[in-house]
Structure formats: structure tokens, C-alpha cells
Design a protein around this motif. Structure first.
Motif, mmCIF file in Angstrom:
data_model
loop_
_atom_site.group_PDB
_atom_site.id
_atom_site.type_symbol
_atom_site.label_atom_id
_atom_site.label_comp_id
_atom_site.label_asym_id
_atom_site.label_seq_id
_atom_site.Cartn_x
_atom_site.Cartn_y
_atom_site.Cartn_z
ATOM 1 N N ILE A 146 0.753 -1.005 -0.046
ATOM 2 C CA ILE A 146 0.140 -0.136 -0.066
ATOM 3 C C ILE A 146 0.807 1.262 -0.015
ATOM 4 N N ALA A 147 1.964 1.202 1.005
ATOM 5 C CA ALA A 147 2.826 2.330 0.886
ATOM 6 C C ALA A 147 3.275 2.275 -0.628
ATOM 7 N N LEU A 148 3.592 1.331 -1.290
ATOM 8 C CA LEU A 148 4.560 1.237 -2.541
ATOM 9 C C LEU A 148 3.431 1.979 -3.461
ATOM 10 N N LEU A 149 2.355 1.744 -3.221
ATOM 11 C CA LEU A 149 1.146 2.125 -4.310
ATOM 12 C C LEU A 149 0.967 3.829 -4.384
ATOM 13 N N ARG A 150 1.171 4.413 -3.145
ATOM 14 C CA ARG A 150 0.917 5.839 -2.787
ATOM 15 C C ARG A 150 2.350 6.208 -3.451
ATOM 16 N N THR A 164 0.068 -2.765 -9.080
ATOM 17 C CA THR A 164 -0.123 -3.040 -7.702
ATOM 18 C C THR A 164 -1.461 -3.106 -7.129
ATOM 19 N N ILE A 165 -2.198 -2.297 -7.810
ATOM 20 C CA ILE A 165 -3.726 -2.350 -7.509
ATOM 21 C C ILE A 165 -4.348 -3.736 -7.977
ATOM 22 N N ASP A 166 -4.084 -4.135 -8.983
ATOM 23 C CA ASP A 166 -4.502 -5.485 -9.514
ATOM 24 C C ASP A 166 -3.989 -6.574 -8.672
ATOM 25 N N TYR A 167 -2.657 -6.569 -8.138
ATOM 26 C CA TYR A 167 -2.346 -7.613 -7.269
ATOM 27 C C TYR A 167 -3.001 -7.690 -5.972
ATOM 28 N N LEU A 168 -3.131 -6.551 -5.380
ATOM 29 C CA LEU A 168 -3.792 -6.290 -4.030
ATOM 30 C C LEU A 168 -5.195 -6.639 -4.192
ATOM 31 N N ASP A 173 -7.768 -11.923 3.063
ATOM 32 C CA ASP A 173 -7.567 -11.615 4.374
ATOM 33 C C ASP A 173 -6.970 -10.315 4.779
ATOM 34 N N ILE A 174 -7.227 -9.485 3.964
ATOM 35 C CA ILE A 174 -6.413 -7.941 4.344
ATOM 36 C C ILE A 174 -7.260 -7.575 5.473
ATOM 37 N N LYS A 175 -6.456 -7.336 6.570
ATOM 38 C CA LYS A 175 -7.119 -6.939 7.648
ATOM 39 C C LYS A 175 -7.673 -5.263 7.641
ATOM 40 N N ASP A 176 -8.749 -4.902 8.608
ATOM 41 C CA ASP A 176 -9.494 -3.886 8.289
ATOM 42 C C ASP A 176 -8.567 -2.580 8.524
ATOM 43 N N GLU A 177 -7.452 -2.645 9.064
ATOM 44 C CA GLU A 177 -6.632 -1.502 9.147
ATOM 45 C C GLU A 177 -5.828 -1.185 7.811
ATOM 46 N N LEU A 182 -5.458 1.060 2.045
ATOM 47 C CA LEU A 182 -5.665 0.781 0.938
ATOM 48 C C LEU A 182 -6.635 1.498 0.001
ATOM 49 N N TYR A 183 -7.973 1.603 0.515
ATOM 50 C CA TYR A 183 -8.839 2.301 -0.030
ATOM 51 C C TYR A 183 -8.639 3.869 -0.119
ATOM 52 N N ARG A 184 -8.064 4.145 1.052
ATOM 53 C CA ARG A 184 -7.713 5.695 1.027
ATOM 54 C C ARG A 184 -6.711 6.064 -0.167
ATOM 55 N N THR A 185 -5.768 5.146 -0.236
ATOM 56 C CA THR A 185 -4.670 5.450 -1.281
ATOM 57 C C THR A 185 -5.463 5.181 -2.758
ATOM 58 N N LEU A 186 -6.372 4.369 -2.714
ATOM 59 C CA LEU A 186 -6.921 4.181 -4.128
ATOM 60 C C LEU A 186 -7.666 5.503 -4.376
#
Length: 874
Positions: A146-150, A164-168, A173-177, A182-186
Motif C-alpha cells: 500500500i505504501a508502494l502504491l502511494r 500493484t492495485i491489480d495484485y492487491l 484476508d486483508i485486515k481492516d486497518e 488501501l481504499y484511502r490510497t486508491l
């Protein structure tokens, strides 16, 4: 003794566990504990403190859509350099001293965050990639990705971001935090791409995982702003209400209430009195003392929607004077005033000065400032020439009067300025509220605004200053006792300096210092033939430049005609006259006026002029409208394709081919449509269409491009059977450069018949033989495509003429000055491509002023001009 043995045993175990080499349970437990709660924990705390300070120092501009992420201020990062270096040192120790702990990868992640904050993007990228590849902790790998995506979004590396978006998106099992981040970076990714729907969709998902109430309030506010701008008032209202939850800062709460009322009630209300009372109540609320400018500004926008422009302007002026906590808002207020004066009144002068004021409040380099500065360039020139015409006209009129009449007019001017200063002082008088205790004050009527006490009455003080000036002249504010006190002062020099500085302040604040003396005014009036000639030369230039600006940049054909008519009437010997005729011809043609009169004048007075050629051959200048329109659509489809909007690109290509089926763009459009097929359909279909295109196309360069696109789809056997590309026809640029460099300058600049004049209109010239000119007929179309792509607002025209038996020329015009011609010329040399002319013709082209072209047209000595061109421009 037994006690000491136990202590010794524990010490041995403890010392043994300190080793980072022995991978035992005890060692791992020790290193996990110490690395987590010492080095890693302290490093993480320091990083969070810096991030918090970045957010705290950032001043939110609630009048604009808030950014998804708080911008990282380099000044704050620099101020916290020691703290970040300390955090880096701690994270490094967690890696070096506790190599067998499970917090090593987490520490690498912290180092990546530090690198990111400090703008060391390559190092940050390496750290995040290392964590993603080596960590066994799935949650940590998600954090790193996620940091790499930003980071990819910051660097505008779209392909890496998409990967990176496609991979994620395929990770489970991505935890809520992490989902929250992730959605904020999207949302940030879509924000950078100006995809409104994408931002809204991502922020909607972000809300589901947000835990911090204040951050949740901020996201709700952003969603509300975006829904409001989309015209979805009901949704905007709901999110503005939600933004008031979670104990947000007062300013955000205020804006949430204000904007919620706008979308729910004010915009739909027909009770204007109720709306105005609402703004009045906000204005009077003591809690909104620092937000009065916002309230008045928003009321001005409301009144603008009601169509009351005078009231809108009054409110905007009031808003500019009100106190406020956001300096940028003053800039937006002045920008709004500029827009109104431009759109409603076409008042370019007022627009320019309002934009000047806006730039004093909007930070330099911000998108808004860049846009304003760009908009202001033409207006600056417009105001300069208008004011110079007014000033020079007035001075020339005054120069024809007697000295006595000149003095009378100067005195009348100073008197009118004095009256203006008194009127301004009176306007600034703000009467204080009078009450029942006012009559108990030492000076009666103090609260009425017409005070009898001299120093309470600004108008009286202004009038007194003017009377003193009339009687005593420009005398410094200094008297005897002050000078005597200086003599007995031990610190004589310091006292004198203080007095002088105090007097300077008093002198500066004296409004009469704004007034010139009569002698100063009279000195400005021209008294010699040389002075009068200079003013006339400036007038001639300004009338001409103003006419060009009005026609080309401001699309004011009628006003352009007025100024150019003054030029040709008042300055009949002007060297600018042929071009002025040509501009008048174009303007009258746009106005459906009598354009033929200027055709006749050009043929009669300037038969050899380039402008005469243009008016006699209008089709050569206008070009193929269908071709131009299809070129514009091709460029738009091309941009859609490379921004990933393949469906839209395909639809636009299809409609363009239907509307303009047979133009020189058809082959290019078909190939671009095949590229869209490669993105939306199967490889087999893509290959089939490419092969068909190669077989049927007659455009050599496009056919070669299609072959290169086909190569990755071929098998090894098919590749082996493929004939190599014949590159013998490709000419070397170095040969042409050598040829150009071999040109000797036969005439130095002082002896040349040509003169350097950058302010004149210029043209670009391509010289070739008559045979080459016949083969180059299609170059006009290629030039039009080039112009549509790079100079769409320049109104450029292309034409062709024979200079003599040996030389034919293609001409691109007009450029309002040498600088614009040079900008075009440099772009032309690097970016223009056409198989209709050789590289030698392209590299031997030049630009030339109209006066110099007239000389060249007489002498026919192109090499002589090339020598001049090399000295003057290269």
C-alpha cells in the motif's frame, strides 16, 4: 551461597540470550521483546509524531475540495530532521542488534516510511519492495504494498500503480486497518487522475473501515464536497451532517453547517429574506469572528445565483475587507471579482488588477496561481498598451496648449485629487454605536461619526493636512522643543535617528505625499520635437499591438478594428500598415463586414507583400476544415487511449470515421482503432486486423508501425521468415547538421540589410526547389495536424508562393513577435514529422520578421538572410 548461584545462573542465561547468532527459544524471546518495545516502538512513535505535526501545520482550505492525504510540507520535515534521523537510527539498531527477532522486517518498513517522508523515493521504494519480498508476515507485506502504491502515484508511474492495485485486489484476508489505508490510497490514485467517480467510490469504502472519529469526519466532509459539485445535493447534505460528528475542529464544523444549509435549504428556498437572515445570524455569531469573510463570500455567491450582480460585487468587496483565518480566501474573492468583471462587463483592465490582487494571497506555484498567471499574461499587455495610449494622448494634447493653460490644468488636477482624498477619508469614517452615556464623555458627539474633537474626525484631519500643505508647502513635522531636547540628550545620534525615522513614518502616512507638485506635472509634458516624436512612436506601437491582442487573444474583432483604423489613419507611413490591413481584412471577414476594401488597399499599396498573397489566396490560409476537425478528434481519441479509456476512444474513432470518412487522417484513425481492439478483444482478432491493415494500407510509415506491432504476436518460425526492414532510405541527421554548420557568415550583422526587430510580426519559411514543392503538396496537411496538436489556439495559417525560378517557399504565419516565432520554430524542428519534405528542407527552414521578408523578397538572396538569421537568432 545458593542465592548467589541462582543469580549467577540467571546472569549466564541472560548474557547467552543476548547473542544474535544463537537461534534458541530464549534468544528469540529476548530479541523479540527488546527490539519491539525498545528500538522499533520508539522509532514508530517518533515517525508518528512527525506525521501528526505535518497534519497540524497544514491549514485546511475548506472553500476548496480537501485533498485525500495531507500534503507533506518539506519545511516541517526539515525542522524534524533530527527526530527522523533518530528514528532511523533506532530502526537500524533493531535490524543490526536483533537480527533473529521477528521485528526486523517491520523495522525495514519504518526505514522506508522515513525515506518517503524525506523525499528519498528510490530508497523508500527499495525498502518497501524488500519487505514485500522477504517478510513472512502477510499484514506487513500488505502495508508495504500500500505504501508502494502511494509512492507510485506520487511519481506518476501509472503502470506500476495499476499492477500493484491489480495484485492487491486479488489478495484475501486483508485486515481492516490495511483495508482502510488501501481504499484511502486508491482514492488518492483516482484524485491524481481527476476521476471524480473513482474518488467517491474509494472514499465510500474507506468510511467502512475508518476508526478514528476525526478522520472519519474529514472523509465525510470530502465526500460531501464532491457530491455537492456533482449536483447531488441530497447526498451532499447527509455527508455534511455526518462530518459534524466525531468532535471535528470548529472550522470544519462551521463549514459543514454552512454548506449543509446551502444544499438543503438555501439553493432551493424561494424565501430570500429567510436566506439573508441566515447569513446575518452567522455573521453576528461571536464564535465566527475569524470567519466573517467566508460568510460574506458565500452570501455573495448566493446573490450571484439570484442574478444580482451589483450586490454580488458589493458583498465581495466587503468580504475582502473582513477578518479571516484563511489568507487564500482573499485570493479566491479577488479571482471571483475578476471573473465577474470579465464575463459580465468585458472589463479587461479591472480583471487584470483583480487578478494581481489574487496572486498576492494565493501561494506561488499552486495550480490556482499558475492558472491565474497564465490568464494574466495577455491582460498585462492589454492594460499596458491601453494606459500608454491614454497617457500619451493626454500629454500630446497638453503639449499643444500655452504654458498658462497647462498650469491651470495642473492646478485643477491637484485640486480634484485633494477632493478625492477627502472623500476617501469620509468614506472610511465608521460611526460607532451611540448610547445614552455618550453625552457624559469629555467631547460631545464622539460616537456620531461627526465628532467636534479634531483628532476623532478623519475628514477634519485630512482637510487640515491639505490646508497646511497649501499654506506652508511640504514641510517636515518638526518644531523647536524637539530640537532643543536633542541637544541635552546623551545619546544624541540615536535620538536624531529615532526622530528622523518617526518623521519618515509620518511623512509616508501623509496622504498629500501621494500628490505630485505642479512642477512635476508640467515637467512630464513634452516640450521638444524629439519628445513628441517618441510619444507618437509609442502610440503607433500600442495601437498596433492592442489591435493584434484584441483580435488574436481576446476575440474582440470590433474593438480590434477601431484601434487598427486609428493606426492606419493617424500613422499612414507606418511600417506596420500592411499587417494592419491584413488584420483588418480578417476582422471584417469575421464580422461579415467590408473585407474587400483591404484586399484592394493591399494590392494597390503593397503588391509584393506577403499579406497581399494571403488575401488573394484565402483558401491557402484556411486549409481543409474536415481534415482539421478529424485531426482534433484523432488527438482526443489518442489521449483517451493512453489514459486507459479504451471504450471511449473506440466510440470516438467510430463516430469520426462516420462523419469524416475520407481525409488524410483515415489511415491513422484505422490503426488507432486496431490498437483499441488489442486492448478490448482477443489476440487473434487483433492479429487479424493488423495483417489486413498491412495488406491494404498505402501509408508507408503507418504500415511499418503496424508491422512492428505485429512482431510480438508472431511465432519464432514466422519471425525467421520475416524480411529485415530496409533502412537504407533513412537519412542521417548528422549529415544535415554538418551541412548547416558549413554555412559561412558572409556578412556580419552591422552590414546586413536586415534588421533585428522582435516586436514585429514574424513568419516561418520553408525553402525548396519548384520540383520539391510539387512533391511537398501534402505537407500543408501535416502542418495542420502539427498545429492542431501543439498550437491549437494560435490561428496559424499555411501558404505557398514562388520566390524566384529556383526557390519556392511554404509559409507559416502569423506570429505576433519574434519570441513566439522562435518557440514555434524550436518545436517544429524537434517534433514535426512529415514524409513530404526531407530533413534538409526542415533543418534549413528559418523564421523572419515581415519587414525583413519584404527585403528578402526584393533581394532574393536567401543565403544572405540565413547568415543574418544565424547571427541574430541562433
Amino acid at each position: 551461597m545458593r542465592f548467589f548461584k541462582i543469580i549467577l545462573l540467571i546472569s549466564v542465561i541472560f548474557i547467552g540470550s543476548c547473542s544474535s547468532e544463537r537461534n534458541t527459544f530464549t534468544n528469540r524471546a529476548f530479541h523479540n521483546l527488546t527490539s519491539h518495545y525498545n528500538a522499533y516502538y520508539l522509532s514508530d512513535v517518533k515517525i508518528k509524531e512527525v506525521v501528526t505535526e505535518v497534519q497540524t501545520n497544514y491549514k485546511e482550505d475548506y472553500t476548496q475540495v480537501l485533498p485525500v492525504f495531507f500534503p507533506i510540507d518539506s519545511a516541517t520535515i526539515q525542522a524534524n530532521k533530527e527526530k527522523l534521523e533518530s528514528a532511523r537510527d533506532l530502526a537500524s539498531k533493531a535490524i543490526e542488534w536483533h537480527r533473529i527477532s521477528k521485528w526486523v522486517d517491520d523495522s525495514y518498513y519504518l526505514i522506508g516510511k522515513i525515506d518517503y517522508l524525506q523525499g528519498q523515493f528510490d530508497d523508500a521504494q527499495n525498502a518497501f519492495k524488500y519487505v514485500n519480498v522477504n517478510s513472512k508476515d502477510k499484514d506487513l507485506r500488505h502495508q508495504a504494498l500500500i505504501a508502494l502504491l502511494r509512492l507510485y502515484v506520487d511519481l506518476e508511474e501509472v503502470e506500476n500503480a495499476n499492477f500493484t492495485i491489480d495484485y492487491l485486489s486479488k489478495e484475501s484476508d486483508i485486515k481492516d486497518e490495511n483495508r482502510y489505508e488501501l481504499y484511502r490510497t486508491l482514492a488518492y490514485y483516482y484524485e491524481k487522475r481527476a476521476d471524480q467517480n473513482g474518488v467517491i467510490g474509494a472514499l465510500d469504502r474507506t468510511i467502512e473501515y475508518a476508526k478514528d472519529p476525526k478522520e472519519k469526519s474529514r472523509i465525510n466532509f470530502i465526500l460531501a464536497q464532491r457530491y455537492q459539485r456533482e449536483g447531488l445535493d441530497a447526498l451532499a447534505y447527509d455527508f455534511y451532517q455526518k462530518a459534524q460528528e466525531g468532535n471535528p475542529p470548529y472550522e470544519r464544523s462551521f463549514y459543514s453547517q454552512l454548506f449543509a444549509q446551502q444544499v438543503a435549504e438555501l439553493n432551493a428556498s424561494k424565501d430570500l429574506k429567510k436566506v439573508r437572515n441566515y447569513y446575518e445570524s452567522l455573521y453576528k455569531d461571536p464564535k465566527n469572528r475569524d470567519l466573517k469573510d467566508v460568510i460574506v463570500y458565500e452570501q455573495a455567491l448566493f446573490e450571484e445565483k439570484q442574478g444580482d450582480i451589483p450586490l454580488t460585487i458589493d458583498l465581495l468587496h466587503q468580504a475582502a475587507k473582513e477578518p479571516g483565518s484563511n489568507e487564500r480566501l482573499k485570493g479566491y474573492i479577488y479571482e471571483k471579482l475578476a471573473d465577474i468583471h470579465l464575463d459580465e462587463f468585458r472589463d479587461y483592465r479591472a480583471t487584470k488588477y483583480y487578478l494581481d490582487s489574487a496572486l498576492t494571497y494565493i501561494p506561488e506555484g499552486s495550480p490556482a496561481a499558475v492558472q491565474i498567471a497564465s490568464q494574466k499574461e495577455t491582460l498585462d499587455q492589454f492594460v499596458f498598451h491601453v494606459e500608454r495610449i491614454q497617457s500619451n494622448d493626454s500629454l500630446l494634447v497638453l503639449s499643444e496648449l500655452s504654458e498658462e493653460d497647462q498650469r491651470v490644468i495642473a492646478e485643477q488636477f491637484i485640486q480634484s485629487e485633494e477632493e478625492r482624498l477627502i472623500a476617501e477619508a469620509k468614506a472610511q469614517e465608521e460611526p460607532e454605536s451611540s448610547g445614552i452615556f455618550d453625552n457624559l464623555l469629555a467631547f460631545a458627539d464622539r460616537g456620531s461619526g461627526s465628532s467636534t474633537f479634531y483628532f476623532d474626525n478623519g475628514v477634519a484631519m485630512q482637510q487640515g493636512a491639505i490646508d497646511f500643505y497649501r499654506t506652508w508647502g511640504d514641510r517636515p513635522l518638526q518644531d523647536n522643543w524637539r530640537r532643543r531636547a536633542v541637544v541635552f540628550d546623551n545619546s544624541e545620534s540615536e535620538t536624531l535617528e529615532d526622530e528622523e525615522s518617526g518623521e519618515e513614518v509620518e511623512e509616508e502616512s501623509n496622504p498629500l505625499n501621494q500628490l505630485p507638485s505642479i512642477e512635476d506635472l508640467l515637467a512630464q509634458i513634452p516640450s521638444t520635437e524629439e519628445d513628441i516624436s517618441t510619444l507618437n512612436q509609442e502610440l503607433e506601437e500600442s495601437y498596433f499591438e492592442l489591435g493584434k491582442l484584441l483580435y488574436f487573444d481576446l476575440s474582440e474583432a470590433e474593438n480590434s478594428i477601431e484601434n487598427l483604423e486609428v493606426l492606419v489613419r493617424e500613422y499612414p507611413q507606418s511600417s506596420r500598415k500592411p499587417e494592419a490591413y491584413y488584420l483588418l481584412y480578417l476582422a471584417q471577414k469575421d464580422q461579415n463586414g467590408n473585407s474587400q476594401q483591404y484586399v484592394s488597399r493591399l494590392n494597390r499599396e503593397y503588391p509584393e507583400s506577403q499579406y497581399t498573397y494571403f488575401v488573394n489566396n484565402p483558401d491557402a490560409a484556411s486549409g481543409n476544415l474536415a481534415y482539421i476537425e478529424s485531426s482534433k478528434r484523432y488527438e482526443e481519441a489518442y489521449n483517451l487511449y493512453y489514459s486507459g479509456k479504451f471504450q471511449q476512444a473506440g466510440q470516438l474513432i467510430k463516430s469520426t470515421l462516420e462523419d469524416y470518412p475520407l481525409t488524410r487522417n483515415t489511415e491513422r484513425l484505422l490503426l488507432l482503432d486496431i490498437m483499441v481492439t488489442g486492448k478490448l478483444e482477443s489476440k487473434a482478432r487483433y492479429r487479424e486486423r493488423l495483417e489486413s491493415y498491412i495488406e491494404n494500407s498505402e501509408e508507408g510509415a503507418l504500415k511499418e508501425l503496424a508491422r512492428n506491432m505485429l512482431i510480438p504476436l508472431l511465432s519464432s518460425e514466422e519471425l525467421a521468415a520475416l524480411n529485415p526492414v530496409d533502412s537504407a532510405a533513412v537519412e542521417s541527421d548528422s549529415t544535415n547538421v554538418a551541412e548547416n554548420d558549413s554555412t559561412e557568415i558572409s556578412n556580419p550583422l552591422p552590414d546586413s540589410p536586415f534588421q533585428l526587430n522582435d516586436s514585429q510580426t514574424h513568419i516561418v519559411v520553408l525553402v525548396m526547389s519548384p520540383d520539391e514543392a510539387k512533391e511537398a503538396q501534402g505537407v500543408v496537411g501535416d502542418l495542420e495536424v502539427f498545429h492542431a496538436k501543439n498550437f491549437s489556439n494560435a490561428r496559424l495559417r499555411t501558404g505557398e508562393m514562388n520566390m524566384d525560378r529556383e526557390n519556392a517557399i511554404f509559409i507559416i504565419s502569423p506570429f505576433t513577435d519574434g519570441e513566439k516565432a522562435k518557440t514555434y520554430f524550436e518545436k517544429f524542428l524537434t517534433d514535426f514529422e512529415s514524409d513530404k519534405i526531407s530533413d534538409q528542407i526542415k533543418n534549413n527552414s528559418f523564421f523572419i520578421s515581415i519587414e525583413n521578408f519584404q527585403v528578402l523578397n526584393r533581394t532574393k538572396n536567401i543565403e544572405e538572410y540565413r547568415a543574418f538569421f544565424k547571427v541574430a537568432y541562433q
